[in-house]
Motif scaffolding. Structure first.
Motif, mmCIF file in Angstrom:
data_model
loop_
_atom_site.group_PDB
_atom_site.id
_atom_site.type_symbol
_atom_site.label_atom_id
_atom_site.label_comp_id
_atom_site.label_asym_id
_atom_site.label_seq_id
_atom_site.Cartn_x
_atom_site.Cartn_y
_atom_site.Cartn_z
ATOM 1 N N UNK A 108 45.513 10.585 9.677
ATOM 2 C CA UNK A 108 46.464 9.874 10.530
ATOM 3 C C UNK A 108 45.798 9.377 11.808
ATOM 4 N N UNK A 109 44.903 10.188 12.388
ATOM 5 C CA UNK A 109 44.192 9.757 13.594
ATOM 6 C C UNK A 109 43.282 8.569 13.293
ATOM 7 N N UNK A 110 42.582 8.625 12.162
ATOM 8 C CA UNK A 110 41.728 7.498 11.779
ATOM 9 C C UNK A 110 42.530 6.225 11.564
ATOM 10 N N UNK A 111 43.699 6.344 10.933
ATOM 11 C CA UNK A 111 44.554 5.171 10.740
ATOM 12 C C UNK A 111 45.051 4.616 12.083
ATOM 13 N N UNK A 112 45.404 5.498 13.005
ATOM 14 C CA UNK A 112 45.877 5.038 14.311
ATOM 15 C C UNK A 112 44.778 4.332 15.086
ATOM 16 N N UNK A 113 43.576 4.902 15.070
ATOM 17 C CA UNK A 113 42.457 4.279 15.787
ATOM 18 C C UNK A 113 42.077 2.959 15.128
ATOM 19 N N UNK A 114 42.064 2.919 13.784
ATOM 20 C CA UNK A 114 41.778 1.669 13.076
ATOM 21 C C UNK A 114 42.836 0.617 13.404
ATOM 22 N N UNK A 115 44.078 1.038 13.459
ATOM 23 C CA UNK A 115 45.161 0.134 13.832
ATOM 24 C C UNK A 115 44.903 -0.459 15.209
ATOM 25 N N UNK A 116 44.493 0.377 16.134
ATOM 26 C CA UNK A 116 44.213 -0.091 17.497
ATOM 27 C C UNK A 116 43.025 -1.055 17.505
ATOM 28 N N UNK A 117 41.965 -0.722 16.792
ATOM 29 C CA UNK A 117 40.750 -1.544 16.817
ATOM 30 C C UNK A 117 41.011 -2.937 16.254
ATOM 31 N N UNK A 118 41.867 -3.041 15.250
ATOM 32 C CA UNK A 118 42.141 -4.337 14.629
ATOM 33 C C UNK A 118 43.201 -5.117 15.384
ATOM 34 N N UNK A 119 44.274 -4.445 15.786
ATOM 35 C CA UNK A 119 45.439 -5.130 16.357
ATOM 36 C C UNK A 119 45.183 -5.588 17.786
ATOM 37 N N UNK A 120 44.535 -4.757 18.597
ATOM 38 C CA UNK A 120 44.390 -5.079 20.023
ATOM 39 C C UNK A 120 43.610 -6.372 20.253
ATOM 40 N N UNK A 121 42.437 -6.592 19.632
ATOM 41 C CA UNK A 121 41.771 -7.885 19.853
ATOM 42 C C UNK A 121 42.627 -9.077 19.438
ATOM 43 N N UNK A 122 43.378 -8.920 18.346
ATOM 44 C CA UNK A 122 44.252 -10.026 17.913
ATOM 45 C C UNK A 122 45.333 -10.308 18.939
ATOM 46 N N UNK A 123 45.918 -9.261 19.508
ATOM 47 C CA UNK A 123 46.995 -9.447 20.472
ATOM 48 C C UNK A 123 46.479 -9.817 21.858
ATOM 49 N N UNK A 124 45.178 -9.732 22.081
ATOM 50 C CA UNK A 124 44.605 -10.191 23.345
ATOM 51 C C UNK A 124 44.211 -11.662 23.267
ATOM 52 N N UNK A 125 43.666 -12.082 22.134
ATOM 53 C CA UNK A 125 43.120 -13.442 22.022
ATOM 54 C C UNK A 125 44.132 -14.449 21.483
ATOM 55 N N UNK A 126 44.846 -14.097 20.412
ATOM 56 C CA UNK A 126 45.749 -15.062 19.793
ATOM 57 C C UNK A 126 46.896 -15.496 20.715
ATOM 58 N N UNK A 127 47.551 -14.593 21.437
ATOM 59 C CA UNK A 127 48.601 -15.055 22.363
ATOM 60 C C UNK A 127 48.064 -15.961 23.467
ATOM 61 N N UNK A 128 46.811 -15.733 23.888
ATOM 62 C CA UNK A 128 46.220 -16.609 24.907
ATOM 63 C C UNK A 128 46.047 -18.028 24.355
ATOM 64 N N UNK A 129 45.517 -18.136 23.137
ATOM 65 C CA UNK A 129 45.380 -19.461 22.527
ATOM 66 C C UNK A 129 46.739 -20.111 22.315
ATOM 67 N N UNK A 130 47.730 -19.292 21.940
ATOM 68 C CA UNK A 130 49.084 -19.817 21.747
ATOM 69 C C UNK A 130 49.681 -20.296 23.065
ATOM 70 N N UNK A 131 49.442 -19.555 24.142
ATOM 71 C CA UNK A 131 49.966 -19.952 25.451
ATOM 72 C C UNK A 131 49.344 -21.264 25.911
ATOM 73 N N UNK A 132 48.055 -21.432 25.645
ATOM 74 C CA UNK A 132 47.398 -22.692 26.021
ATOM 75 C C UNK A 132 47.996 -23.856 25.233
ATOM 76 N N UNK A 133 48.314 -23.618 23.967
ATOM 77 C CA UNK A 133 48.866 -24.683 23.131
ATOM 78 C C UNK A 133 50.272 -25.081 23.581
ATOM 79 N N UNK A 134 51.131 -24.096 23.867
ATOM 80 C CA UNK A 134 52.519 -24.424 24.200
ATOM 81 C C UNK A 134 52.652 -24.976 25.619
#
Length: 334
Positions: A108-134
């Motif tokens: 469960x700890x490995x899944x949580x850390x993996x979730x963080x490692x994958x999701x956080x970069x996406x939620x940092x970069x993709x919303x920024x690109x989306x904000x620039x577009x809108x």
């Protein structure tokens, strides 16, 4: 002017005397008179020093009752063998030792850390690109702004059910892939532990894009337009302006979004539960720490003490990543 005349003109007897500063008691009397005059003019009475705390008392009581006390109680229970309907005895650090020796805890700890490692970069970069577009002023952009934010206001349960219909074996994605002859067998989005975890990550990113886009829109509103105009005059293209102006200007907001999304990623539960069911996927292979805590402490025979110890370990893990994000943000400020 002779020396004698200059000496007489600058003698202490001829210099103007400055008024003496008021004594402390005199200052107090003057303050009281000013206070009385203000009360007479406004009709408001001066309150005691503790008056503002009366207004804070209800909020402080709510925080102490629903936040502080549950946390303290969880820490206490983590050192006991308490169960849901039965009391327990003090067992020291046995629950923590049991957690560190439990394979389910490490999965469960490995899944949580993996979730963080994958999701956080996406939620940092993709919303920024989306904000620039809108931010681009084109006809109909208001519709897209609303559409991007719609998943944020939708219930997590509704979102999970929609994606369950989309990703199941006879769902929209597998049916479309079959029609296009891309696959011959359905992709096990919800029946394989790894694919289930990836599917839950996609749902989390999709739901969080609009939320963090608003953060970046607020940050981009504070970036001076003169910087972009000067860069355009120098011949910088859109990509160069994005990396040379936009990213440095919104970097503090990127750190904030990274910290918030990391905390949310470590607390993820709804997506795993709705897509994978009560078991957390085949054999519980997609369980995260919050999911494991629920399983351990659920039911009349739930182990409250052990679940509390797992909760404290999750809190410490979240604290480590929060402090790491704070340290990185301080390093960038230097």
């Amino acid at each position: 002017m002779t020396r004698t005349a200059l000496r007489k003109a600058t003698s202490p007897d001829r210099l103007p005397r400055l008024p003496r500063p008021p004594r402390p008691s005199q200052r107090t009397r003057e303050a009281k008179r000013a206070e009385q005059a203000m009360e007479a003019a406004t009709g408001l009475r001066h309150r005691s020093w503790w008056t503002p705390y009366l207004f804070l008392a209800p909020g402080l009581a709510m925080v102490a009752l629903f936040s502080l006390w549950p946390f303290v109680n969880t820490v206490i229970l983590s050192f006991t063998s308490a169960q849901v309907l039965r009391g327990g005895r003090f067992v020291g650090f046995d629950n923590y030792g049991r957690a560190l020796a439990d394979p389910d805890f490490w999965v469960a700890t490995g899944n949580s850390v993996l979730y963080l490692v994958v999701v956080v970069p996406c939620l940092v970069l993709l919303p920024l690109a989306l904000a620039v577009l809108v931010r681009t002023e084109i006809p109909g952009i208001g519709f897209f702004r609303s559409a991007f934010y719609t998943p944020v206001i939708a219930s997590a349960v509704v979102v999970g059910l929609i994606w369950q219909w989309v990703l199941r074996s006879d769902g929209l994605v597998n049916t479309l892939f079959r029609k296009l002859s891309i696959i011959s067998e359905p992709v096990p989005f919800l029946t394989d532990s790894t694919m289930l975890l990836v599917s839950a990550m996609i749902v989390t990113v999709w739901k969080g894009l609009g939320y963090y886009m608003v953060f970046y829109l607020a940050a981009l509103g504070n970036v001076p337009t003169t910087l972009y105009e000067a860069a355009a005059i120098d011949g910088a293209g859109p990509v160069r302006r994005f990396f040379s102006i936009t990213v440095p200007q919104v970097k503090p907001m990127m750190m904030l979004v990274g910290t918030l999304s990391a905390i949310s990623a470590l607390r993820v539960f709804t997506e795993i539960y709705i897509l994978g069911g009560e078991s957390g996927g085949p054999g519980g292979g997609a369980r995260t720490l919050p999911f494991l805590i629920r399983q351990v402490g659920l039911g009349f025979s739930g182990e409250t003490g052990y679940a509390s110890a797992l909760s404290i370990l999750l809190f410490l893990l979240t604290l480590v990543f929060s402090l790491l994000g704070r340290r990185l943000s301080k390093g960038d400020e230097r």
